[in-house]
Motif scaffolding. Structure first.
Motif, PDB file in Angstrom:
ATOM      1  N   TYR A 111     -48.803 -23.247  43.618  1.00 49.72           N
ATOM      2  CA  TYR A 111     -48.021 -23.953  44.732  1.00 49.72           C
ATOM      3  C   TYR A 111     -46.580 -22.802  45.074  1.00 49.72           C
ATOM      4  CZ  TYR A 111     -50.053 -28.077  45.809  1.00 49.72           C
ATOM      5  OH  TYR A 111     -51.101 -29.142  46.022  1.00 49.72           O
ATOM      6  N   GLU A 116     -47.899 -37.671  41.766  1.00 45.46           N
ATOM      7  CA  GLU A 116     -49.196 -37.996  42.084  1.00 45.46           C
ATOM      8  C   GLU A 116     -50.238 -36.621  41.687  1.00 45.46           C
ATOM      9  OE1 GLU A 116     -47.514 -36.398  46.074  1.00 45.46           O
ATOM     10  OE2 GLU A 116     -47.042 -37.842  44.840  1.00 45.46           O
ATOM     11  N   LEU A 117     -49.498 -35.517  41.811  1.00 45.98           N
ATOM     12  CA  LEU A 117     -50.116 -34.439  41.362  1.00 45.98           C
ATOM     13  C   LEU A 117     -49.864 -33.799  40.077  1.00 45.98           C
ATOM     14  CD1 LEU A 117     -49.424 -31.968  44.639  1.00 45.98           C
ATOM     15  CD2 LEU A 117     -51.609 -32.913  43.498  1.00 45.98           C
ATOM     16  N   LEU A 132     -50.886 -25.215  38.078  1.00 47.16           N
ATOM     17  CA  LEU A 132     -50.528 -25.815  39.586  1.00 47.16           C
ATOM     18  C   LEU A 132     -49.243 -25.363  40.163  1.00 47.16           C
ATOM     19  CD1 LEU A 132     -52.281 -27.890  41.368  1.00 47.16           C
ATOM     20  CD2 LEU A 132     -50.984 -29.889  40.204  1.00 47.16           C
ATOM     21  N   LYS A 150     -50.167 -28.005  34.123  1.00 44.72           N
ATOM     22  CA  LYS A 150     -49.198 -28.056  34.946  1.00 44.72           C
ATOM     23  C   LYS A 150     -48.424 -26.762  35.452  1.00 44.72           C
ATOM     24  CE  LYS A 150     -47.342 -32.024  32.474  1.00 44.72           C
ATOM     25  NZ  LYS A 150     -46.468 -32.355  31.318  1.00 44.72           N
ATOM     26  N   LEU A 179     -43.472 -34.682  43.170  1.00 42.14           N
ATOM     27  CA  LEU A 179     -44.806 -35.233  43.689  1.00 42.14           C
ATOM     28  C   LEU A 179     -45.774 -35.790  42.140  1.00 42.14           C
ATOM     29  CD1 LEU A 179     -45.407 -31.345  44.956  1.00 42.14           C
ATOM     30  CD2 LEU A 179     -45.504 -33.559  46.090  1.00 42.14           C
TER      31      LEU A 179
END
Length: 115
Positions: A99, A81-82, A95, A92, A79
């Motif tokens: 998830y 883009e994230l 995030l 990081k 990912l």
């Protein structure tokens, strides 16, 4: 600060416990800025360990950091883009945790109703 915490069987008992801890904290250090933080665990028997450190022989296992590094790299690969390179390490990890990925971060909140 000496406050005896006991198990609760109702919402009103829970509120009484929280208020008594807040009052004890206020009386113990009236000039300090303070805020109660909650973990949202169902039992005091649970250890305060982040998800990446659970179910291991030792919570000080160096492989935890290697696993975390691998998880960050996989997230950046899958990912991009994230998980971009400009993000700080804490961003990081936050995030990843959002998830549902194991990290060394431990969720806490100022909301006593979060479980």
């Amino acid at each position: 600060m000496d406050v005896e915490i006991s198990s609760v069987n109702s919402v009103s008992q829970y509120i009484e416990q929280v208020v008594s801890v807040e009052e004890a904290l206020e009386n113990d250090r009236p000039l300090c800025k303070k805020e109660l933080l909650f973990r949202g665990q169902g039992s005091t028997a649970y250890k305060l360990l982040p998800s990446i450190g659970r179910n291991r022989k030792s919570s000080i296992d160096i492989s935890i950091l290697n696993l975390e590094k691998y998880l960050v790299e996989m997230a950046r690969y899958r990912l991009p883009e994230l998980f971009n390179r400009t993000m700080k390490p804490l961003e990081k990890l936050s995030l990843l945790q959002q998830y549902g990925i194991s990290t060394r971060l431990l969720d806490i909140t100022s909301n006593s109703w979060v479980t």
